[in-house]
Write a protein that holds these residues in place. Sequence first.
Motif, PDB file in Angstrom:
ATOM      1  N   ALA A 138     -44.355  76.882 121.098  1.00  0.00           N
ATOM      2  CA  ALA A 138     -44.195  75.451 121.376  1.00  0.00           C
ATOM      3  C   ALA A 138     -43.469  75.348 122.711  1.00  0.00           C
ATOM      4  CB  ALA A 138     -43.379  74.787 120.276  1.00  0.00           C
ATOM      5  N   MET A 139     -44.143  74.749 123.703  1.00  0.00           N
ATOM      6  CA  MET A 139     -43.610  74.725 125.066  1.00  0.00           C
ATOM      7  C   MET A 139     -43.620  73.301 125.618  1.00  0.00           C
ATOM      8  SD  MET A 139     -42.787  77.866 125.839  1.00  0.00           S
ATOM      9  CE  MET A 139     -42.644  77.835 127.627  1.00  0.00           C
ATOM     10  N   PRO A 140     -42.677  72.987 126.519  1.00  0.00           N
ATOM     11  CA  PRO A 140     -42.646  71.645 127.120  1.00  0.00           C
ATOM     12  C   PRO A 140     -43.683  71.514 128.234  1.00  0.00           C
ATOM     13  CG  PRO A 140     -40.874  72.984 128.028  1.00  0.00           C
ATOM     14  CD  PRO A 140     -41.565  73.833 126.995  1.00  0.00           C
ATOM     15  N   VAL A 141     -44.609  70.572 128.101  1.00  0.00           N
ATOM     16  CA  VAL A 141     -45.593  70.364 129.170  1.00  0.00           C
ATOM     17  C   VAL A 141     -45.029  69.414 130.220  1.00  0.00           C
ATOM     18  CG1 VAL A 141     -46.836  68.455 128.033  1.00  0.00           C
ATOM     19  CG2 VAL A 141     -48.024  69.946 129.658  1.00  0.00           C
ATOM     20  N   GLN A 142     -44.174  68.469 129.788  1.00  0.00           N
ATOM     21  CA  GLN A 142     -43.505  67.590 130.744  1.00  0.00           C
ATOM     22  C   GLN A 142     -42.346  66.897 130.036  1.00  0.00           C
ATOM     23  OE1 GLN A 142     -46.905  64.897 131.629  1.00  0.00           O
ATOM     24  NE2 GLN A 142     -45.604  63.262 130.837  1.00  0.00           N
ATOM     25  N   TYR A 143     -41.471  66.324 130.830  1.00  0.00           N
ATOM     26  CA  TYR A 143     -40.322  65.556 130.345  1.00  0.00           C
ATOM     27  C   TYR A 143     -40.578  64.082 130.679  1.00  0.00           C
ATOM     28  CZ  TYR A 143     -38.303  70.188 129.891  1.00  0.00           C
ATOM     29  OH  TYR A 143     -38.081  71.499 129.524  1.00  0.00           O
ATOM     30  N   PRO A 144     -39.684  63.169 130.290  1.00  0.00           N
ATOM     31  CA  PRO A 144     -39.965  61.740 130.503  1.00  0.00           C
ATOM     32  C   PRO A 144     -40.253  61.344 131.949  1.00  0.00           C
ATOM     33  CG  PRO A 144     -38.220  61.979 128.897  1.00  0.00           C
ATOM     34  CD  PRO A 144     -38.506  63.362 129.411  1.00  0.00           C
ATOM     35  N   ALA A 145     -39.691  62.053 132.929  1.00  0.00           N
ATOM     36  CA  ALA A 145     -39.951  61.704 134.338  1.00  0.00           C
ATOM     37  C   ALA A 145     -41.417  61.875 134.704  1.00  0.00           C
ATOM     38  CB  ALA A 145     -39.079  62.552 135.264  1.00  0.00           C
ATOM     39  N   GLY A 146     -42.117  62.798 134.032  1.00  0.00           N
ATOM     40  CA  GLY A 146     -43.545  62.997 134.276  1.00  0.00           C
ATOM     41  C   GLY A 146     -43.839  64.117 135.254  1.00  0.00           C
ATOM     42  N   LEU A 147     -45.082  64.585 135.180  1.00  0.00           N
ATOM     43  CA  LEU A 147     -45.520  65.749 135.962  1.00  0.00           C
ATOM     44  C   LEU A 147     -45.319  65.553 137.458  1.00  0.00           C
ATOM     45  CD1 LEU A 147     -48.819  67.714 135.366  1.00  0.00           C
ATOM     46  CD2 LEU A 147     -48.116  67.092 137.662  1.00  0.00           C
ATOM     47  N   MET A 148     -45.744  64.405 137.978  1.00  0.00           N
ATOM     48  CA  MET A 148     -45.674  64.196 139.433  1.00  0.00           C
ATOM     49  C   MET A 148     -44.228  64.251 139.925  1.00  0.00           C
ATOM     50  SD  MET A 148     -48.740  63.769 140.751  1.00  0.00           S
ATOM     51  CE  MET A 148     -48.746  62.655 142.145  1.00  0.00           C
ATOM     52  N   ALA A 149     -43.329  63.567 139.211  1.00  0.00           N
ATOM     53  CA  ALA A 149     -41.921  63.567 139.616  1.00  0.00           C
ATOM     54  C   ALA A 149     -41.325  64.959 139.530  1.00  0.00           C
ATOM     55  CB  ALA A 149     -41.131  62.590 138.739  1.00  0.00           C
ATOM     56  N   GLU A 150     -41.675  65.703 138.482  1.00  0.00           N
ATOM     57  CA  GLU A 150     -41.156  67.065 138.316  1.00  0.00           C
ATOM     58  C   GLU A 150     -41.663  67.981 139.430  1.00  0.00           C
ATOM     59  OE1 GLU A 150     -42.062  68.342 134.299  1.00  0.00           O
ATOM     60  OE2 GLU A 150     -41.377  66.424 133.507  1.00  0.00           O
ATOM     61  N   HIS A 151     -42.931  67.829 139.778  1.00  0.00           N
ATOM     62  CA  HIS A 151     -43.523  68.616 140.868  1.00  0.00           C
ATOM     63  C   HIS A 151     -42.792  68.337 142.186  1.00  0.00           C
ATOM     64  CE1 HIS A 151     -47.189  70.402 142.929  1.00  0.00           C
ATOM     65  NE2 HIS A 151     -46.580  69.798 143.934  1.00  0.00           N
ATOM     66  N   HIS A 152     -42.666  67.057 142.534  1.00  0.00           N
ATOM     67  CA  HIS A 152     -42.028  66.698 143.805  1.00  0.00           C
ATOM     68  C   HIS A 152     -40.553  67.116 143.822  1.00  0.00           C
ATOM     69  CE1 HIS A 152     -45.473  64.747 145.496  1.00  0.00           C
ATOM     70  NE2 HIS A 152     -45.533  63.820 144.549  1.00  0.00           N
ATOM     71  N   HIS A 153     -39.885  67.011 142.663  1.00  0.00           N
ATOM     72  CA  HIS A 153     -38.475  67.414 142.622  1.00  0.00           C
ATOM     73  C   HIS A 153     -38.336  68.907 142.899  1.00  0.00           C
ATOM     74  CE1 HIS A 153     -34.241  67.189 141.564  1.00  0.00           C
ATOM     75  NE2 HIS A 153     -34.422  68.347 140.958  1.00  0.00           N
ATOM     76  N   THR A 154     -39.235  69.717 142.361  1.00  0.00           N
ATOM     77  CA  THR A 154     -39.171  71.156 142.607  1.00  0.00           C
ATOM     78  C   THR A 154     -39.397  71.466 144.081  1.00  0.00           C
ATOM     79  OG1 THR A 154     -39.984  71.556 140.360  1.00  0.00           O
ATOM     80  CG2 THR A 154     -40.074  73.406 141.908  1.00  0.00           C
TER      81      THR A 154
END
Length: 384
Positions: free
Chosen positions: A31-47
């Motif tokens: 069981a793995m996290p695919v995304q958090y509440p901020a969402g994929l796009m925000a997580e990508h840009h933050h990284t």
Amino acid sequence: MSAPQEELQKTPLHALHLELGARMVPFAGHAMPVQYPAGLMAEHHHTRASAGLFDVSHMGQLRLVGPDAAAAFETLMPVDVIDLAPGKQRYGLLLTDEGTIIDDLMFVNRGSDLFVIVNGACKVGDIQHMQDRIGSRCQVIPMPERGLLALQGPKAVDALKRLVPGVEKLVFMTGAGFQWKGVDLFITRSGYTGEDGFEISIPGMQAETFARELLAQPEVKPVGLGARNSLRLEAGLCLYGNDIDTTTTPVEAALNWAIQKVRRTGGARAGGFPGAAKVLAQLDGSEALTRKRVGLVALERVPVREHTELHDAHGMGSQAMRVGEVTSGLLGPTVDRPIAMGYVPPKLATPGTRLQAIVRGKPVPMEVSAMPFVPNRYYRGPAA
């Protein structure tokens, strides 16, 4: 009646993921996290801008121990293991006897052992393969008791060095042991996003506490599998099971760079790995390739997903000939355009070549592109 589903394994950070509001999905038996509440796009840009924390504890960690470990491991891969200096890390490829890819992996010479990280979906088979092939020459010791975290992004070093002073001295593809509050860590300066960053092996019992301390740093936010996938695709990196598998050779996958010269030509250590005759023949051109992995950019704003057929750019409808297939594809958040990887005949692999992807029955113009799509930013040491 359908067979009961096998219960998913949980990583040491499972409770933390739920607390953080992650959307959990099955992945590699976990069981793995695919995304958090901020969402994929925000997580990508933050990284890309700061530092993202990934749980990669589903991956397999193991040790190869014994004076013959390096020479034994070298018999399984077209890679220079014997000459890898202590503290250095290298990318490797386990091959079948037909020269196709069982798995791709990372390994470090730690002096006392080889520390190996393999893909989560392949780890059971990989470990069995190593035990069967080289278990009589060295100990193959799985490490299921350890968690694995990846901290990726240009500010990863700023966050991590507050907790673990000295990590800033590591450079890309090196690793060393560290202590954090009496806990043994093994940290490499590496990752699979194209950014600077670190992978941190830690006892599972302490993984959540350490992750919480990292998330308390102002640069760090949690990132799931969705952004991990978009980051690695922008970096032009293969995903096992999509872009490489037991139907592809390293040369078809354009991974020639992972085969060091000492394993290619002349000398006692050339060849000697599974499928060597085929792989070396493809390398020197005596066996012609029928396909090659390439980067692709869509010329219209239509995402092109894996398994999409690729046709030549000449001829329409029934006259257009199928020439290949997309193996990974999405809208690249950083480049803000649809990008993909796939396999095409070598004559169509030159950057600038036009192709068509068939999306829901309609042709989408594509152009073969050099990779990575986003320049890598690995830290190789202070500028001269």
